[in-house]
Design an enzyme around this catalytic site. Structure first.
Site, mmCIF file in Angstrom:
data_model
loop_
_atom_site.group_PDB
_atom_site.id
_atom_site.type_symbol
_atom_site.label_atom_id
_atom_site.label_comp_id
_atom_site.label_asym_id
_atom_site.label_seq_id
_atom_site.Cartn_x
_atom_site.Cartn_y
_atom_site.Cartn_z
ATOM 1 N N ASN A 84 -2.976 -10.938 -17.478
ATOM 2 C CA ASN A 84 -2.130 -10.336 -18.511
ATOM 3 C C ASN A 84 -0.815 -11.106 -18.648
ATOM 4 O OD1 ASN A 84 -3.970 -7.970 -18.417
ATOM 5 N ND2 ASN A 84 -2.962 -7.645 -16.451
ATOM 6 N N GLY B 180 -11.107 -9.836 -9.529
ATOM 7 C CA GLY B 180 -10.260 -10.406 -8.498
ATOM 8 C C GLY B 180 -8.811 -10.309 -8.914
ATOM 9 N N ALA B 181 -8.572 -10.623 -10.187
ATOM 10 C CA ALA B 181 -7.221 -10.560 -10.748
ATOM 11 C C ALA B 181 -7.325 -10.651 -12.255
ATOM 12 C CB ALA B 181 -6.357 -11.689 -10.202
ATOM 13 N N HIS C 63 -5.083 -19.782 -10.593
ATOM 14 C CA HIS C 63 -5.988 -19.554 -11.729
ATOM 15 C C HIS C 63 -5.345 -18.644 -12.768
ATOM 16 C CE1 HIS C 63 -10.056 -19.003 -13.572
ATOM 17 N NE2 HIS C 63 -9.533 -17.829 -13.912
ATOM 18 N N GLU C 64 -4.813 -17.505 -12.313
ATOM 19 C CA GLU C 64 -4.229 -16.562 -13.262
ATOM 20 C C GLU C 64 -2.968 -17.141 -13.903
ATOM 21 O OE1 GLU C 64 -6.272 -14.379 -13.933
ATOM 22 O OE2 GLU C 64 -7.460 -14.534 -12.104
ATOM 23 N N HIS D 158 -3.904 -19.609 -16.637
ATOM 24 C CA HIS D 158 -4.349 -18.929 -17.855
ATOM 25 C C HIS D 158 -3.217 -18.782 -18.881
ATOM 26 C CE1 HIS D 158 -8.491 -17.828 -17.895
ATOM 27 N NE2 HIS D 158 -8.470 -17.125 -16.777
#
Length: 873
Positions: free
Chosen positions: A269, A265-266, A301-302, A305
């Site tokens: 990085n 989904g993604a 969400h990303e 992280h």
């Protein structure tokens, strides 16, 4: 496990070298890319160890240590690794010059081509396709990256961190270079590079401490207008993380790139997130309300992280849920705070039950912290993500929010800049909450069983009423529902409960009390109001306090009471789901219970009166039947076609019985559906649900209205209209589908939903419809979204996929063999459509088994073979 060689957690050995810094130089040509890596390396121990570097499809050009070229005798190379036999004991510089070919890389791992753009995906083991490196998450380095390319072909050159320099390389400006620097140590799976013709849209965010963050989203030309929602979502996430966790973004730039060809989904990085286009490019005209909320969640969400995954990463891939489960918990909490906690909880539980519970019962079941794997790509599962999140949620409930956040703060402070384990996290949480682990109010070893044991626990509940003393006695018993273990494992299972007086209606006697089931059998005494003549109604596992299934001696009338009166969103919804499951179960066992059906429909009518205006989204959720996977789980011998047809018949009955109520509501909703998201989403959800019931019930006016609504300015309304017509397979369905296609044939992101619709709707013309979709000029075999749309849609076309002649299964097997040659990750994930083959009636079971054998005899990738062998065993 698979018969292939597996990697075991018990074999973990610390990497013997430190690599504090890496300089990477990329020279992008027309046929290949030359990569030069310069690594500063230190041995951790005094004695010499072999330096083992991973490499896949890399051509070695030169290798040197401290400027001295190595002889052939000083190293060995294979198609998977490069080994330096006797590296220096002291710190040294290793330079490797190599060549890779991203232009013919279809795996979507490492560096590859997507729509003329070069991009990367390195998690889990893609970095070894870029340069020789240990390629393991416990090796953290600071990266500086230089990229050189043709200015015309690749005007945008991106990598992690902050930009340090950019400029032309010759007088005619044909080539240019960019240098990027990431000041924070990271594992190589977080490395990213993007080069291509992209346009950027920019915005800024000011942190709580006053720092200005430059935000840029890079898209293909023409897609700039679809980025506003992503920007808003990101800024909300940045603010939420500062306000709730005290975590501020640490770089000067935050970049997102939208990519059409992407397995995930993604990807988080560091400072350069790469996203599947579907999860960035959207507005209310091109995406449904659910999709807009999903995008908001994934963007968050990303971003989250950055601290739970990037600044602190996992020591090895067995700890994958350390970053994923925790970050899913964070993004779910974010969505709950922004929208509705009760509705978000229902959405998450419904997904868990339909996918993760099914995974737990099947042959690919595994623990949240598995002990072994063949291909780590196969472990990006609902168990790692969604069940992992549920474990964090239980810890928050058991500890209380204040202590939970103290523990999170200690974890971040202790492990920032390093690679941690699940146990590191749990111990930090307990120590931060209670200062000493011995003060923990629950058995830590028993709680850790949630991480170590596969399967879904089952709780059995029985009640006895002491009318003389007004005491309700409740006994609990727990067992693990898993084919993979017969152990009598004790877990820590938190149970939130309330009690309702039958006489005094909706006011609870005891509300949201916590009972901890930490033994195989345990008892609870509940003191109720003096003088109560009847046993109170027990509301259990409120807010879905533990990811378990349970069986109680509550009566049908108890569930009807809770469906009408419970003040907990989840428990009220769950009571209705239980009643609908019971109705469908009796229908499928040829024991129709008309009394129960009409009692429930009358309860539906009462619910409509009370919720129509005040909570339309919740009303739509309450009157929607359980998911297909949940219904399948009710039977030892599954007849999928009959389950589908009975569920449709039951919905036809509902539509006919509450026809007038639904028509009145639908008429009243029309003036409330045109608001900008998220306003009006409840009304749109309810209207779509009503259209579905009325269309099934044969309301021709509604069906015609659905066709007219395909061109509505809201994608939610347009797709709801399509969904309402889908089971009918008539001329109106065909007309609506054609209208939708003609409107969106120029937008590949939206068109994927049309492919999925066509593949999943009932067709009398058979499998050749699916074949035509796969050969459609707009279908892109290299795009995982497109493959998932058609083949995933086909797997939901119950009559076609599960046809008793087995042709649907064989067709799927043939197509997955083709997909596997292009993209093993996509194939290995999709082959799980066969996971339940042993649970089906004989005809379906035989057809699936034949198809699995065909897959197993084919020349398929290790990724896909691991899953096939697990399913067959």
């Amino acid at each position: 496990m698979s018969t292939q060689k597996s990697i075991k957690l018990s074999d973990y050995v610390e990497y013997p070298f430190l690599i504090p810094s890496i300089y990477l130089d990329f020279d992008i040509g027309t046929d290949y890319v030359v990569v030069q890596s310069s690594m500063i390396i230190k041995q951790k121990k005094k004695e010499s160890s072999k330096l083992v570097l991973k490499g896949n499809q890399i051509k070695l050009l030169s290798i040197s240590i401290n400027g001295k070229e190595l002889k052939f005798s000083e190293y060995s190379i294979s198609d998977k690794s490069l080994i330096i036999n006797s590296p220096p004991i002291s710190e040294f510089e290793l330079k490797i010059r190599s060549q890779i070919d991203p232009f013919r890389n279809t795996s979507l791992e490492g560096l590859y081509l997507s729509s003329g753009m070069l991009t990367t995906q390195c998690e889990a083991e893609g970095f070894r396709r870029i340069c020789f490196h240990p390629d393991r998450p416990d090796v953290l380095s600071r990266y500086t990256v230089r990229i050189e390319a043709d200015r015309t072909l690749y005007p945008i050159l991106l990598s992690n961190g902050n930009k340090k320099y950019s400029g032309n390389l010759n007088s005619n400006n044909l080539r240019h270079e960019f240098i990027w620097e990431d000041p924070f140590p990271k594992p190589c799976y977080l490395f990213a590079l993007v080069a291509g013709k992209l346009n950027s849209v920019s915005d800024t965010y000011i942190t709580n401490t006053g720092r200005l963050i430059d935000i840029r989203i890079y898209v293909e030309k023409g897609d700039e207008k679809y980025t506003k929602h992503a920007f808003n979502s990101l800024k909300k996430a940045m603010k939420w993380d500062e306000d709730n966790y005290g975590l501020e973004y640490d770089l000067d730039e935050y970049k997102i790139v939208a990519v059409r060809h992407f397995n995930m989904g993604a990807m988080e990085n560091k400072g350069l997130n790469i996203f599947n286009s579907k999860l960035v490019l959207a507005d209310s005209k091109t995406a449904t309300d659910n999709e807009l909320e999903r995008i908001e969640s994934v963007i968050a969400h990303e971003y989250f992280h950055n601290w739970t995954g990037n600044r602190i990463t996992c020591r090895d891939w067995f700890q994958l849920s350390l970053k994923e489960g925790l970050t899913v918990f964070r993004d779910q909490s974010f969505t709950s705070d922004l929208h509705s906690k009760g509705l978000k909880r229902i959405e998450d539980v419904s997904f868990l039950r339909n996918f993760q519970f099914a995974e737990d019962k099947g042959p690919t079941s595994h623990a949240v912290k598995p002990k072994e794997y063949v291909a780590i790509d196969n472990f990006y599962t609902t168990t790692i993500y969604e069940k992992g999140s549920e474990l964090i949620r239980m810890l928050e409930l058991l500890l209380g929010k204040e202590k939970f956040f103290r523990g999170i703060n200690l974890y971040i402070k202790t492990f920032d800049g390093s690679a941690a384990t699940t146990e590191d996290f749990i111990n930090s949480l307990i120590k931060g909450a209670y200062l000493e682990e011995k003060n923990c109010p629950f058995d830590l070893d028993k709680f850790l069983n949630w991480y170590y044991k596969p399967g879904t626990p089952k709780v059995y509940i029985n009640q006895s009423w002491d009318s003389k003393n007004s005491i309700l006695n409740v006994s609990f018993e727990q067992k693990i529902d898993s084919d993979k273990t017969n152990e009598n494992t004790e877990m820590v299972i938190p149970i939130l409960y309330s009690c309702y007086s039958r006489e005094k209606g909706a006011n609870p006697i005891a509300e949201n009390n916590l009972f901890v089931l930490d033994k195989n059998k345990k008892h609870l005494k509940i003191n109720t109001l003096p003088g109560e003549k009847e046993a109170p109604v027990l509301s259990l596992f409120r807010c879905f306090s533990s990811p378990v299934v349970w069986e109680s001696d509550l009566l049908i009338d108890d569930y009807l009471f809770l469906f009408l009166n419970d003040n907990d969103y989840f428990s009220r919804w769950d009571s209705g789901q239980y009643l609908m499951r019971e109705i469908l179960k009796t229908r499928l066992c040829n024991k129709n219970n008309l009394s129960l059906e009409y009692k429930f429909i009358n309860a539906m009518k009462e619910t409509i009166k009370s919720l129509e205006i005040n909570d339309p989204f919740f009303l739509a959720t309450l009157i929607t039947i359980p998911g297909f996977a949940e219904l399948e789980s009710l039977f030892e011998k599954v007849d999928p076609i009959r389950i589908y047809r009975e569920s449709i018949d039951f919905q036809v009955l509902i539509g006919n019985e509450i026809l007038q109520e639904l028509r009145v509501i639908a008429k009243n909703l029309f003036g409330k559906i045109d608001h900008e998201w998220p306003m009006g989403k409840g009304e749109r959800k309810l209207l779509g649900t009503i259209w579905f019931y009325l269309s099934l019930a044969g309301d021709r006016d509604v069906q015609k209205n659905c066709v007219e609504s395909i061109s509505h300015s809201s994608m939610t309304i347009s797709r709801a209209a399509l969904g309402a017509l889908k089971p009918l397979d008539n001329t109106l369905t065909e007309e609506a589908s054609n209208l939708f296609y003609n409107l969106w044939k120029g937008n590949p992101v939206v068109l994927d939903s049309w492919f999925a619709y066509e593949a999943s709707r009932p067709h009398k013309r058979g499998i050749n419809v699916i074949e035509k979709l796969l050969s459609h000029p707009k279908f892109d075999w290299k795009a995982p979204n497109a493959i998932r749309a058609v083949l995933g849609g086909f797997s939901k076309n119950i009559d076609l996929f599960h046809s008793l002649d087995g042709q649907g299964y064989l067709f799927m097997a043939d197509k997955l063999i083709e997909v596997d040659k292009i993209n093993p990750i996509t194939a290995s994930r999709m082959v799980k459509v066969f996971s339940k083959w042993k649970t089906y009636i004989d005809k379906n079971k035989e057809g699936m088994y034949e198809s699995l054998l065909k897959l197993n005899k084919s020349n398929i990738s290790p990724n896909t073979r691991e899953v096939v062998e697990l399913i067959l065993n």
